[in-house]
Design an enzyme around this catalytic site. Sequence first.
Site, PDB file in Angstrom:
ATOM      1  N   LYS A 188     -26.260  25.170 -26.677  1.00 13.43           N
ATOM      2  CA  LYS A 188     -25.379  26.343 -26.723  1.00 13.43           C
ATOM      3  C   LYS A 188     -24.653  26.515 -28.055  1.00 13.43           C
ATOM      4  O   LYS A 188     -24.284  27.621 -28.429  1.00 13.43           O
ATOM      5  CB  LYS A 188     -24.382  26.296 -25.581  1.00 13.43           C
ATOM      6  CG  LYS A 188     -25.072  26.507 -24.230  1.00 13.43           C
ATOM      7  CD  LYS A 188     -24.121  27.040 -23.207  1.00 13.43           C
ATOM      8  CE  LYS A 188     -24.867  27.529 -21.978  1.00 13.43           C
ATOM      9  NZ  LYS A 188     -25.467  26.417 -21.200  1.00 13.43           N
ATOM     10  N   GLU A 240     -17.154  33.612 -21.411  1.00 15.76           N
ATOM     11  CA  GLU A 240     -17.155  33.230 -20.005  1.00 15.76           C
ATOM     12  C   GLU A 240     -17.836  31.872 -19.915  1.00 15.76           C
ATOM     13  O   GLU A 240     -18.624  31.509 -20.782  1.00 15.76           O
ATOM     14  CB  GLU A 240     -17.958  34.252 -19.195  1.00 15.76           C
ATOM     15  CG  GLU A 240     -19.470  34.014 -19.179  1.00 15.76           C
ATOM     16  CD  GLU A 240     -20.143  34.107 -20.550  1.00 15.76           C
ATOM     17  OE1 GLU A 240     -19.583  34.754 -21.455  1.00 15.76           O
ATOM     18  OE2 GLU A 240     -21.234  33.510 -20.699  1.00 15.76           O
ATOM     19  N   SER A 249     -32.477  20.362 -23.058  1.00 17.18           N
ATOM     20  CA  SER A 249     -31.476  21.316 -23.541  1.00 17.18           C
ATOM     21  C   SER A 249     -30.078  20.714 -23.678  1.00 17.18           C
ATOM     22  O   SER A 249     -29.268  21.210 -24.449  1.00 17.18           O
ATOM     23  CB  SER A 249     -31.428  22.530 -22.615  1.00 17.18           C
ATOM     24  OG  SER A 249     -31.253  22.126 -21.267  1.00 17.18           O
TER      25      SER A 249
HETATM   26  C1  LIG Z   1     -26.182  26.502 -20.050  1.00 17.19           C
HETATM   27  C2  LIG Z   1     -27.260  25.504 -20.016  1.00 17.19           C
HETATM   28  C3  LIG Z   1     -28.570  25.848 -19.591  1.00 17.19           C
HETATM   29  C4  LIG Z   1     -28.937  27.194 -19.058  1.00 17.19           C
HETATM   30  O1  LIG Z   1     -28.814  28.250 -19.954  1.00 17.19           O
HETATM   31  P1  LIG Z   1     -30.054  28.962 -20.665  1.00 17.19           P
HETATM   32  O2  LIG Z   1     -29.431  30.142 -21.299  1.00 17.19           O
HETATM   33  O3  LIG Z   1     -31.046  29.315 -19.609  1.00 17.19           O
HETATM   34  O4  LIG Z   1     -30.606  28.003 -21.631  1.00 17.19           O
HETATM   35  C5  LIG Z   1     -29.554  24.879 -19.669  1.00 17.19           C
HETATM   36  N1  LIG Z   1     -29.278  23.616 -20.095  1.00 17.19           N
HETATM   37  C6  LIG Z   1     -28.039  23.241 -20.479  1.00 17.19           C
HETATM   38  C7  LIG Z   1     -27.813  21.853 -20.922  1.00 17.19           C
HETATM   39  C8  LIG Z   1     -26.990  24.167 -20.455  1.00 17.19           C
HETATM   40  O5  LIG Z   1     -25.766  23.793 -20.828  1.00 17.19           O
END
Ligand SMILES: *Cc1c(COP(=O)(O)O)cnc(C)c1O
Length: 407
Positions: free
Chosen positions: A100, A122, A389
Amino acid sequence: MPATAAPKAARFSVPDATGHFGPYGGIFVPETLMAALEELERVYAEVRTDPAFQKELRRHLAVFAGRPTPLYLAERLTAHCGGAKIYLKREDLLHTGAHKINNAIGQALLALRMGKKRVIAETGAGQHGVATASVCAKFGLECVVYMGAVDMERQALNVFRMRLMGAEVRSVDAGQKTLKEAINEAMRDWVTNVRTTHYILGTAYGAKPYPEMVRDFHKVIGAEAKEQILALEGRLPDELVACVGGGSNAMGLFFEFLDEPSVRMTGVEAGGRGIARGDHAARFAGGKLGVLQGCKTYILQDPDGQIELTHSVSAGLDYAAVGPEHAYYRDKGRIDYAYATDDEVLDAFQLCSRLEGIIPALESTHALVHGMKRARALGPKGVVIVNLSGRGDKDVQQVAKLIGEKL
Ligand SMILES: *Cc1c(COP(=O)(O)O)cnc(C)c1O
């Protein structure tokens, strides 16, 4: 047959001038926000091709966020599955613990460029709120984060993190008191304070230009992964796998591979307790076309169009709508979608921790579950990249509770 021609053309023809990805996307907002969205679009169009801006962005991504992230061969997970090599793209190593921050840095730079000194955001689980609070502290911007009262209680530690970094966290008491209501409240604030305020939306969702812009700030993930896998394997991967909440980490990984027809891509949604109404957040497994929070897309809704309750073990995937670009490439057959259930995710969370010494975010673990299935199916000659992610430190208390471990 020139197999590459069609995807290449498709990749650059969306979104169109009205912000549509085929039938999806668009702009569904109150009239009062149109000027702000148009300004954002204009400034974003400028910086896209501005070498000075891009250079500054790259510098912050390197020295503040920690890019490039490694592409890591998970040897013991690969051996455990007995199939294709499993590589992990280590977005979990970034500052604040997830992908993010890529988007938060980009949009903070845009806010500065527009002369807006106040930022709102948000957050559901708190990850996007923490990333936004961090960049606002760094760039000296005032920061207000809207968060549902229920989420604030569940994620008390992230609330404190944001406050430590100088953000004001505002509790939202409407409805289910979670992410959807927090977004409504942020939009209300934006309407009121539009002249001084930029809204840093946290995923590839919402009204034009957000879905495209957020994806662009994340496409560095796939650009790096492509270079890295070519250096490591001398060829492209057989498959990319990423989890899909709003869709930003997935589009970030996939984008640079869209015109490589040999590379299969799969987005993984939250299957929760299974595909029954209210038990999951797999929009492509039970959703219908509708409009929510600025955007036309697949949405989990009842026959009257009321937004359905959703459930997932991971707060970051627990949202009733999916980013419009995903809906588009699903229709085109370019990206496949699957889901992983809470139980599968809890098992893989522990497996990855034990075998690799890496505790993955519960969101990312959805991708891992499917990546391991695909590795088995592809066999030992294959190569799979799973987007990790985020890191799972934020999730350990919840997992301990779910597996009956006393802390
Ligand atoms: C917020 C988040 C997601 C989901 O958001 P996307 O916009 O679909 O990427 C996935 N993995 C992590 C670690 C997150 O913090």
